[in-house]
Design a protein around this motif. Structure first.
Motif, PDB file in Angstrom:
ATOM      1  N   LEU A 116       0.825  -1.200   0.000  1.00 38.66           N
ATOM      2  CA  LEU A 116       0.000   0.000   0.000  1.00 38.66           C
ATOM      3  C   LEU A 116       0.865   1.258   0.000  1.00 38.66           C
ATOM      4  N   ARG A 145       0.706   4.039  -2.944  1.00 38.80           N
ATOM      5  CA  ARG A 145       0.451   5.471  -2.734  1.00 38.80           C
ATOM      6  C   ARG A 145       1.515   6.315  -3.432  1.00 38.80           C
ATOM      7  N   ARG A 146       2.769   5.863  -3.377  1.00 35.80           N
ATOM      8  CA  ARG A 146       3.846   6.640  -3.969  1.00 35.80           C
ATOM      9  C   ARG A 146       3.790   6.616  -5.496  1.00 35.80           C
ATOM     10  N   ARG A 184       1.035   5.703  -7.255  1.00 34.93           N
ATOM     11  CA  ARG A 184      -0.348   5.848  -7.720  1.00 34.93           C
ATOM     12  C   ARG A 184      -0.798   4.598  -8.487  1.00 34.93           C
ATOM     13  N   TYR A 233      -7.508  -1.350  -3.837  1.00 31.62           N
ATOM     14  CA  TYR A 233      -7.032  -0.025  -3.406  1.00 31.62           C
ATOM     15  C   TYR A 233      -6.820   0.829  -4.645  1.00 31.62           C
ATOM     16  N   PRO A 234      -7.217   2.081  -4.680  1.00 27.05           N
ATOM     17  CA  PRO A 234      -7.812   2.866  -3.581  1.00 27.05           C
ATOM     18  C   PRO A 234      -9.344   2.944  -3.643  1.00 27.05           C
ATOM     19  N   GLY A 289      -8.684   2.768   1.677  1.00 23.49           N
ATOM     20  CA  GLY A 289      -7.344   3.343   1.643  1.00 23.49           C
ATOM     21  C   GLY A 289      -6.445   2.819   2.730  1.00 23.49           C
ATOM     22  N   ASP A 290      -6.925   1.876   3.591  1.00 22.28           N
ATOM     23  CA  ASP A 290      -6.093   1.317   4.650  1.00 22.28           C
ATOM     24  C   ASP A 290      -6.340  -0.180   4.723  1.00 22.28           C
TER      25      ASP A 290
END
Length: 749
Positions: free
Chosen positions: A618, A622-623, A625, A725-726, A730-731
């Protein structure tokens, strides 16, 4: 998961980097100069860019490719200042070129630092048919070309300004090197993909052609011109003789370094003096003629402090069109010859003093038996009074010596043999009755064509006692070395094995004889570990409790706990290593760690390891995308199978299902046992969320195949819930909860 895979597109860039850097390095080693150093800086910059391009083509992970993109761009930004520096070195030196070069290098260093540490200029990579390539920000797409254009434009201006004043070979050299630089600048086509053009970077071809042109230029014209005036200043400044140049009136116009040093003048003070002002007045009042030759005539010069110096002077008039315009005067220190004479006298005195002060007893006897000379140490060693030595003859003296020996017969036999062969040498150990042991050395010499014999006696009693004690110590050390329960190895500082005991040889699967003169790197699992140990020893002479990995010839790895010490200094330093096998302990630790993170039945990652990997995926998503899918899988009717067919069949079924799940996913994906009959799967780096559904369909088809448990064929199905995700959370907790809910909805359906 490997970070690279082979790609033929990487070969041209890699070969170009090696070729360019090798050419510059060979040039630097053969012709070390400012020009070759500048050429090497150009080669290093472009080779760094090409090497980074090769690794980007080999990379299969965008994160790895981004690292190489930053490194390559940071190297490339130094190419322009390096080219300007190279041009500045092959042209005549000028202050403004130094200033421009320094400013360009500072800007390049700043740009490289920004490129490596921030996203200001470079913010990612793009995938093309041949591999990854950097993507620059709008600021980067503007700053890079402007910087290159400014520096290379300044380079062109310098060449254009300097070219008209060159001639012959110098002009040809600049022309060739300018052509090479111009061709090399075509490497700018490598930046086109960064602007979105899917054009394979052919900059390597320009670099190879530029290197070939530079090789031709160097082979024909070299890097720097040599003129007749170039070495003149160095020759004059390094002359040991004094060199003075005077005009027709006798006034000194030039003095070399030796003249200033000998006479104690600064060059500004001596210029303008007349030659007569430097000479000590004499009764003969002989002046140095300016119109004729003078060779090796002795004069006494006077230093600035008034000290006289004897010099031999050679004088040569300088004429032009038949008229004397001045003179060249070369003077040589006359004191050297007198110093030799004084040193000869001093040597005789020193020899006599040395003879009297040496620790050896010296005796020189003529062929007729007369005592020619001796020192006091000889008389004291044998207990013979000095007055008797001055009047005694050989036979009486020998009698006194023989009387003090424990084996006089052997001594007399050697003496008779030497008398028959006056030129022979002999070395014997004499045992005296009082317990002393003397080393006797005898050599024959000729003095005025007459044979003489020189005897020297050295007291070896203390030394031999020390040698015996040393041998005893070495014997005790050898016993400890060979019988030590730990493996002991002795190697040079470079890593060559000198000796080892049987325990160490058994530890690495060799015999002692096979290991000697082999390299430690050959028995280490990681060859670089030897260099790491050597670096630690440079900081601390003893390294304790160091865990190392050894390798036996059959590939078996042995974990060991070692203590390493560095004995001595420099090239003769030795590494002393003791190693204890801790393989069983390491395997136990690895097993404990494996059990903590894996399911005991299926050997799949357990819930703890699953959560850790999901958290890492995850963070990466996030980094970058990217999309990450979580699959929650539950076996249908598993409780019925467990109750009817038993635990053994149920366990075998779980193991088979685990193998089938792993066969349906990539190596980068994670399959874990969540608990009971529930499994979870992580699918990172998805191009689109629908890809997770395709994997789920593949799993449904694979799991639906019958499972043989003994003679029983079991048909089974699974219910799968998917969360991406996403979009679905998001977690970790949200994704797992949504995947679990989706699985239950699938089961109910």
């Amino acid at each position: 998961m490997p970070a690279y895979q082979f790609s033929p597109f990487a070969l041209p860039a890699a070969i170009t980097a090696v070729a360019v850097l090798s050419f510059a390095l060979v040039t630097l080693l053969r012709r070390f100069s400012r020009a070759s150093m500048a050429m090497f800086s150009v080669a290093a910059a472009v080779a760094g860019w090409q090497l980074a391009c090769a690794f980007m083509d080999l990379a299969i992970n965008p994160r790895v490719a981004l690292i190489w993109a930053r490194v390559g761009s940071a190297c490339l930004v130094f190419a322009a200042p390096a080219v300007y520096l190279f041009v500045a070195t092959i042209l005549e030196s000028a202050n403004h070129r130094t200033i421009v070069s320094v400013v360009a290098w500072l800007f390049a260093a700043r740009g490289a630092m920004i490129t490596l540490t921030t996203d200001t200029f470079l913010n990612g990579v793009r995938r093309f048919a041949w591999g990854f390539y950097p993507t620059y920000t709008p600021l980067g797409r503007a700053v890079y070309p402007l910087f290159f254009a400014a520096v290379l434009g300044a380079t062109v201006v310098e060449i254009v300004r300097a070219y008209p004043s060159t001639r012959g070979s110098e002009r040809s050299r600049i022309r060739f090197l300018t052509i090479a630089i111009g061709i090399g600048c075509m490497v700018a086509i490598d930046l086109l993909p960064a602007y979105g053009l899917a054009l394979y970077p052919l900059g390597w071809l320009a670099l190879l052609v530029a290197t070939a042109v530079a090789m031709v230029a160097m082979a024909k014209h070299g890097l720097a011109p040599m003129t007749t005036t170039l070495p003149a200043k160095e020759i004059i400044s390094t002359m040991r003789d004094l060199l003075l140049v005077s005009d027709r009136d006798g006034s000194i116009r030039f003095a070399n370094n030796a003249a200033c040093a000998f006479l104690g003048y600064n060059r500004e003070d001596i210029v303008g003096l007349r030659l007569e002002d430097l000479l000590v007045p004499s009764d003969r009042s002989e002046a140095v003629p300016l119109q004729s030759w003078v060779r090796d005539r002795e004069y006494v010069f006077r230093t600035k402090m008034g000290q006289p110096i004897e010099l031999t002077l050679s004088h040569s008039p300088v004429t032009r069109h038949g008229e004397v315009t001045g003179a060249v005067i070369i003077a040589r220190d006359f004191r050297e010859r007198k110093r030799y004479e004084w040193e000869a006298r001093r040597a005789v005195t020193l020899l006599q003093s040395t003879l009297d002060s040496t620790a050896d007893g010296i005796l020189v006897i003529g062929h007729d038996g007369r005592v020619l000379t001796w020192n006091q140490r000889f008389a004291d060693m044998w207990g013979i009074p000095a007055e008797l030595m001055e009047n005694d003859e050989d036979h009486d003296l020998i009698g006194r010596l023989v009387g003090q020996l424990t084996d006089p017969a052997e001594f007399m036999s050697n003496l008779s043999a030497l008398h028959e062969r006056p030129e022979d040498e002999s070395v014997h150990m004499l045992q005296l009755k009082d317990g002393r042991r003397l080393e006797q050395y005898s050599i024959g010499r000729y003095l005025d064509d007459e044979p003489v014999r020189v005897w020297s006696f050295r007291d070896m009693t203390a030394r031999m006692a020390a040698e015996e004690a040393l041998r005893d110590s070495e014997t005790r050390y050898r016993l400890l070395f060979e019988q030590n329960a730990a493996g002991v190895c002795l190697a040079t500082s470079a890593g060559r094995i000198i000796d080892c005991n049987a325990t160490f040889a058994e530890l690495v699967g060799h015999t002692i004889d096979n290991l000697k003169n082999h390299e430690l790197r050959e028995v280490f699992e990681r060859a670089a570990a030897v260099d790491d140990i050597r670096k630690q020893l440079d900081e601390n002479p003893t390294v304790r409790s160091l865990e190392i990995e050894l390798r036996q010839p059959d590939g078996t790895r042995v974990s060991a706990l070692a203590n390493v010490s560095l004995l001595g200094r420099g090239e003769r330093a030795l590494m002393h290593m003791t190693a204890v096998d801790i393989s069983d302990r390491k395997r136990a630790e690895e097993q404990i760690e494996f059990q903590a993170y894996h399911d005991a039945l299926t050997q799949l990652p357990n819930r703890r390891l699953f959560v850790e990997r999901l958290e890492m995926n995850l963070l990466a998503a996030r980094r970058l995308r990217a999309n990450v899918a979580v699959l929650f899988i539950d076996l249908d009717r598993f409780k019925t199978i467990n109750d009817t067919l038993g635990h053994d069949v149920a366990d075998a079924l779980l193991v088979e299902i685990a193998l089938r799940l792993k066969s349906c996913v990539r190596q980068t994906d994670t399959v874990a046992r969540h608990g009971g009959d529930e499994f979870t799967i992580i699918l990172p780096d998805l191009h689109q969320p629908e890809d997770a559904a395709q994997v789920a369909e593949k799993i449904l088809e694979r799991v639906a195949e019958p499972v043989l448990a003994g003679s029983t064929s079991i048909e089974i199905s699974v219910s799968i819930g998917i969360a991406v995700y996403p979009y679905d959370g998001g977690d970790i907790n949200t994704l797992l909860r949504n995947a679990d809910d989706a699985m239950y909805r699938a089961k109910q359906a």
